[in-house]
Design a protein around this motif. Structure first.
Motif, mmCIF file in Angstrom:
data_model
loop_
_atom_site.group_PDB
_atom_site.id
_atom_site.type_symbol
_atom_site.label_atom_id
_atom_site.label_comp_id
_atom_site.label_asym_id
_atom_site.label_seq_id
_atom_site.Cartn_x
_atom_site.Cartn_y
_atom_site.Cartn_z
ATOM 1 N N ARG A 472 0.872 -1.050 -0.058
ATOM 2 C CA ARG A 472 -0.062 -0.033 -0.035
ATOM 3 C C ARG A 472 0.831 1.329 0.008
ATOM 4 O O ARG A 472 1.674 1.471 0.699
ATOM 5 C CB ARG A 472 -0.978 0.017 1.247
ATOM 6 N N LYS A 473 0.604 2.282 -0.896
ATOM 7 C CA LYS A 473 1.334 3.440 -0.843
ATOM 8 C C LYS A 473 2.894 3.089 -1.303
ATOM 9 O O LYS A 473 3.792 3.647 -0.201
ATOM 10 C CB LYS A 473 1.074 4.271 0.204
ATOM 11 N N SER A 474 3.159 2.123 -2.014
ATOM 12 C CA SER A 474 4.455 1.639 -2.228
ATOM 13 C C SER A 474 5.325 0.995 -1.117
ATOM 14 O O SER A 474 6.582 1.199 -0.882
ATOM 15 C CB SER A 474 5.396 2.760 -3.066
ATOM 16 N N LYS A 475 4.457 0.686 -0.283
ATOM 17 C CA LYS A 475 5.284 0.180 0.895
ATOM 18 C C LYS A 475 4.585 -1.280 1.451
ATOM 19 O O LYS A 475 3.167 -1.449 1.376
ATOM 20 C CB LYS A 475 4.848 1.064 2.375
ATOM 21 N N LEU A 476 5.382 -2.188 1.871
ATOM 22 C CA LEU A 476 5.003 -3.452 2.132
ATOM 23 C C LEU A 476 4.919 -3.783 3.548
ATOM 24 O O LEU A 476 5.835 -3.358 4.324
ATOM 25 C CB LEU A 476 5.977 -4.612 1.683
ATOM 26 N N GLY A 477 3.839 -4.439 4.193
ATOM 27 C CA GLY A 477 3.738 -4.544 5.581
ATOM 28 C C GLY A 477 4.832 -5.930 6.086
ATOM 29 O O GLY A 477 5.015 -6.710 5.265
ATOM 30 N N ARG A 478 5.108 -5.279 6.937
ATOM 31 C CA ARG A 478 6.434 -6.409 7.661
ATOM 32 C C ARG A 478 6.002 -6.729 8.905
ATOM 33 O O ARG A 478 5.656 -6.143 9.618
ATOM 34 C CB ARG A 478 7.768 -5.848 7.629
ATOM 35 N N ILE A 479 6.337 -8.167 9.172
ATOM 36 C CA ILE A 479 6.004 -8.717 10.419
ATOM 37 C C ILE A 479 7.347 -8.902 11.197
ATOM 38 O O ILE A 479 8.372 -9.390 10.695
ATOM 39 C CB ILE A 479 5.153 -9.991 10.484
ATOM 40 N N TYR A 480 7.448 -8.329 12.403
ATOM 41 C CA TYR A 480 8.625 -8.473 13.345
ATOM 42 C C TYR A 480 8.576 -9.812 14.022
ATOM 43 O O TYR A 480 9.525 -10.639 14.023
ATOM 44 C CB TYR A 480 8.777 -7.407 14.324
ATOM 45 N N TYR A 481 7.507 -9.818 14.817
ATOM 46 C CA TYR A 481 7.457 -11.228 15.487
ATOM 47 C C TYR A 481 5.973 -10.962 16.138
ATOM 48 O O TYR A 481 5.190 -10.093 16.135
ATOM 49 C CB TYR A 481 8.403 -11.246 16.819
ATOM 50 N N ALA A 482 5.365 -12.259 16.863
ATOM 51 C CA ALA A 482 4.412 -12.333 17.533
ATOM 52 C C ALA A 482 4.324 -12.915 18.947
ATOM 53 O O ALA A 482 5.469 -13.659 19.020
ATOM 54 C CB ALA A 482 3.305 -13.025 16.554
ATOM 55 N N THR A 483 3.502 -12.726 19.721
ATOM 56 C CA THR A 483 3.492 -13.111 21.022
ATOM 57 C C THR A 483 2.181 -13.408 21.540
ATOM 58 O O THR A 483 1.374 -12.653 21.233
ATOM 59 C CB THR A 483 4.573 -12.349 22.189
ATOM 60 N N GLN A 484 1.954 -14.424 22.559
ATOM 61 C CA GLN A 484 0.706 -14.591 23.033
ATOM 62 C C GLN A 484 0.590 -13.817 24.352
ATOM 63 O O GLN A 484 1.398 -14.230 25.254
ATOM 64 C CB GLN A 484 0.195 -16.158 23.235
ATOM 65 N N VAL A 485 -0.164 -13.246 24.518
ATOM 66 C CA VAL A 485 -0.278 -12.199 25.720
ATOM 67 C C VAL A 485 -1.425 -12.655 26.713
ATOM 68 O O VAL A 485 -1.302 -12.385 27.932
ATOM 69 C CB VAL A 485 -0.323 -10.873 25.632
ATOM 70 N N GLU A 486 -2.429 -13.325 26.479
ATOM 71 C CA GLU A 486 -3.646 -13.796 27.285
ATOM 72 C C GLU A 486 -4.053 -15.037 27.008
ATOM 73 O O GLU A 486 -3.713 -15.647 25.839
ATOM 74 C CB GLU A 486 -4.803 -12.772 27.062
ATOM 75 N N THR A 487 -4.701 -15.642 28.035
ATOM 76 C CA THR A 487 -5.460 -16.776 27.709
ATOM 77 C C THR A 487 -7.072 -16.393 27.918
ATOM 78 O O THR A 487 -7.112 -15.664 28.744
ATOM 79 C CB THR A 487 -4.956 -18.056 28.660
ATOM 80 N N TYR A 488 -7.808 -17.587 27.854
ATOM 81 C CA TYR A 488 -9.399 -17.448 28.126
ATOM 82 C C TYR A 488 -9.701 -16.186 27.620
ATOM 83 O O TYR A 488 -10.277 -15.320 28.581
ATOM 84 C CB TYR A 488 -9.262 -17.821 29.607
ATOM 85 N N PRO A 489 -9.905 -15.628 26.385
ATOM 86 C CA PRO A 489 -9.370 -16.551 25.235
ATOM 87 C C PRO A 489 -8.077 -16.203 25.026
ATOM 88 O O PRO A 489 -7.584 -15.071 25.557
ATOM 89 C CB PRO A 489 -10.504 -15.963 24.179
ATOM 90 N N PRO A 490 -7.493 -17.133 24.217
ATOM 91 C CA PRO A 490 -6.206 -16.648 23.534
ATOM 92 C C PRO A 490 -6.142 -15.409 22.804
ATOM 93 O O PRO A 490 -6.920 -15.072 21.824
ATOM 94 C CB PRO A 490 -5.911 -17.862 22.684
ATOM 95 N N LYS A 491 -5.137 -14.678 23.159
ATOM 96 C CA LYS A 491 -4.957 -13.182 22.413
ATOM 97 C C LYS A 491 -3.538 -13.265 21.865
ATOM 98 O O LYS A 491 -2.614 -13.393 22.798
ATOM 99 C CB LYS A 491 -5.206 -11.966 23.222
ATOM 100 N N VAL A 492 -3.271 -13.007 20.735
ATOM 101 C CA VAL A 492 -1.838 -13.030 20.000
ATOM 102 C C VAL A 492 -1.749 -11.472 19.588
ATOM 103 O O VAL A 492 -2.759 -11.028 18.782
ATOM 104 C CB VAL A 492 -1.930 -13.846 18.877
ATOM 105 N N VAL A 493 -0.614 -10.808 19.708
ATOM 106 C CA VAL A 493 -0.220 -9.438 19.245
ATOM 107 C C VAL A 493 0.961 -9.667 18.390
ATOM 108 O O VAL A 493 2.014 -10.289 18.709
ATOM 109 C CB VAL A 493 0.444 -8.614 20.547
ATOM 110 N N VAL A 494 0.723 -9.279 17.289
ATOM 111 C CA VAL A 494 1.471 -9.224 16.109
ATOM 112 C C VAL A 494 2.251 -7.934 16.093
ATOM 113 O O VAL A 494 1.610 -6.921 15.688
ATOM 114 C CB VAL A 494 0.952 -9.724 14.708
ATOM 115 N N PHE A 495 3.534 -7.615 16.274
ATOM 116 C CA PHE A 495 4.162 -6.327 16.153
ATOM 117 C C PHE A 495 4.768 -6.128 14.583
ATOM 118 O O PHE A 495 5.258 -7.040 14.025
ATOM 119 C CB PHE A 495 5.350 -6.461 16.969
ATOM 120 N N VAL A 496 4.388 -5.097 14.087
ATOM 121 C CA VAL A 496 4.578 -4.996 12.744
ATOM 122 C C VAL A 496 5.113 -3.539 12.522
ATOM 123 O O VAL A 496 5.256 -2.680 13.382
ATOM 124 C CB VAL A 496 3.254 -4.985 11.879
#
Length: 537
Positions: A472-496
């Protein structure tokens, strides 16, 4: 794809061919290939189901004939112990039981809610609003300040029922509440004085031989206390005046109840149940029948009459040495068809039951097509991120369909929860009832799992390599890393690098990949994209 991204993808591809990765993939494929029996269909994985407790086999071997209701449902007229009525605690001990009884419109539900500290029971001036035995654990104090924990029951009014077809069931619930109670609160109206129904209730309690606390409600100020002298004719001791609406003299009511309670036991430690199971669905799909089958008792009224259940009733029961709570809810219907305030509050409590449950069971009638109401309940469960089980009831009445074809139909109509397991059962015949409970335990365990950061990043990066978002706008989305921060329910945070570079359709794609390859394939996952902040030292 830029050269540096190609180099990173090649490194991950080389690591994916390692011995450890091949073993992990093999285990995942075996889990996906495993299928339960023909009665329970779904993409279940993990540990095999536990066998049913021996109590069911012993019960079947006894072969004792059970009395049946007019609708053909087995029940017992009066229960002798509270353990048989679903209030058993751990170690064979149970909480002391306190039941509130009285004629209609004397304020039983108001007193119940006031003692419970929450609006659990529906309060309405219409006679016959309460039908089931509504129960909740309540903390009360003695005159000396010692804390006691009791199981408090709210019951229907004695003598008046708005629907004659449920008259027998309502009085059965009242009798069961009195039979199981250690202490009974006989509630009367201080302004009306003794009435015929009050005398009938007092006579019933004297015959039952229960310990009774006579409470005169609606005494809003001290000038009304002297009106309670008329109730001495019941021979039930000194009446305690109070005002449930105005919260007047509630401590005196609690102290009078504590004087008659049995000695304190270890059961009053109030250990939380393993999980709360909310059973929701349209009217007449068999929710109350399923609750009674789980509790192995006629704990709530199950009738062919639509709209029998009004309150959300918490039913405690034990299975495999653990305590569970099944929440029986009122049938959901279109808001435009609600006739009065009682139905509105009933429906609101059904939605609230989903929010506070550990696992939600969407109950369906196998003979009826999927409706918009079912889809709305699915949307509510997904919005609240609750694990969902699709329970297809009355499967024994279906002819000409297989579980496979019906499951495909459910996946098309309820595509928002295509990952949810499907259980085919007959609540009336008690087929696959406890298999449903085992599936619920599996889902609850999945929602509490925590995935390692390394394994989670391998899944996320693998999904990114297979299909990355469009620039988008000549810029590509990059993923650095992901981590699970919560349970009940599982919550995943993706750092981009920038969350706006990841459109909604790609986020759904990543969510689907996580459910396929993670340790929680059958529960909703909350996904959050967050920009990585640069810290300047």
């Amino acid at each position: 794809m830029p050269k540096k991204f190609k180099r990173g993808a090649a490194d991950r591809k080389r690591r994916a061919g390692s011995k450890k990765a091949r073993k992990r993939d093999s285990e995942r494929h075996e889990r996906k290939a495993r299928r339960p029996n023909a009665k329970v269909v779904g993409k279940r994985g993990g540990k095999p189901r536990r066998a049913k407790p021996e109590r069911e086999e012993a019960r079947a071997e006894e072969g004792a004939p059970l009395r049946e209701t007019p609708q053909g449902k087995p029940y017992t007229k009066r229960q002798k112990t509270a353990a048989e009525l679903g209030v058993e605690s751990r170690g064979g001990l149970r909480l002391p039981v306190v039941a509130i009884v009285g004629r209609p419109n004397v304020g039983k539900s108001s007193l119940f809610n006031r003692l419970a500290g929450s609006r659990i029971s529906i309060e309405d001036p219409r006679p016959g609003t309460t039908r089931d035995r509504i129960s909740t654990p309540v903390r009360i104090r003695t005159e000396e300040g010692m804390l006691r924990v009791v199981e408090l029951f709210d019951t229907a009014g004695i003598g008046v029922v708005d629907e004659q077809r449920v008259n027998e069931h309502v009085h059965e619930q009242i009798n069961n509440a009195v039979a199981s109670a250690d202490v009974v609160i006989l509630l009367v109206d201080v302004h009306d004085g003794p009435t015929g129904l009050d005398r009938e209730a007092a006579m019933m309690l004297r015959r039952a031989g229960r310990k009774v606390v006579l409470v005169a409600n609606k005494a809003d100020d001290a000038a009304h206390d002297k009106l309670a002298d008329h109730f001495y004719e019941f021979g039930l001791g000194d009446p305690v005046t109070c005002s449930a609406k105005g919260a007047r003299k509630m401590k005196q009511v609690a102290a009078a109840v504590c004087k008659l309670l049995p000695p304190k036991t270890d059961a009053e430690t109030m250990e939380p149940p393993e999980l709360l199971l909310a059973i929701v669905g349209r009217r007449n799909v068999g929710k109350s029948t399923l609750v009674n089958a789980l509790a192995e008792d006629e704990r709530v009224i199950a009738s062919e009459l639509e709209g029998t259940t009004r309150d959300s009733v918490d039913v405690r029961f034990t299975y495999d040495g653990k305590t569970f709570v099944a929440i029986d809810t009122a049938g959901v219907r279109k808001r435009s068809t609600l006739q009065h305030s009682v139905e509105f509050f009933s429906q609101s409590r059904s939605f609230r039951a989903v929010r506070r449950a550990s696992v939600a069971v969407l109950m369906l009638d196998a003979r009826e097509p999927i409706t918009k109401i079912d889809q709305q309940l699915v949307e509510l469960a997904v919005r609240e991120a609750k694990p969902v089980i699709i329970a297809v009831n009355k499967w024994d009445l279906v002819k000409g369909h297989t579980t496979g074809s019906f499951t495909d139909y459910l996946r098309r109509k309820l595509h928002a929860i295509d990952f949810a397991p499907v259980v085919y059962l007959s609540a009336k015949n008690r087929e696959n009832v406890f298999e449903l409970l085992e599936v619920a335990r599996d889902l609850h365990a999945q929602a509490g799992r925590r995935m390692g950061t390394g394994e989670l990043n391998r899944v996320v990066m693998g999904a990114y390599d297979r299909h990355h978002p469009q620039p988008r706008k000549s810029k590509l989305g990059r993923i650095y890393y992901a981590t699970q921060v919560e349970t009940y329910p599982p919550k995943v945070v993706v750092f981009v690098n920038d969350p706006e570079l990841f459109p909604e359709n790609w986020r759904r794609y990543l969510l689907h990949q996580l459910q396929q390859d993670s340790d929680f394939p059958e529960v909703p996952i909350r996904l959050k994209f967050k920009a990585r902040t640069h810290v300047v030292l």
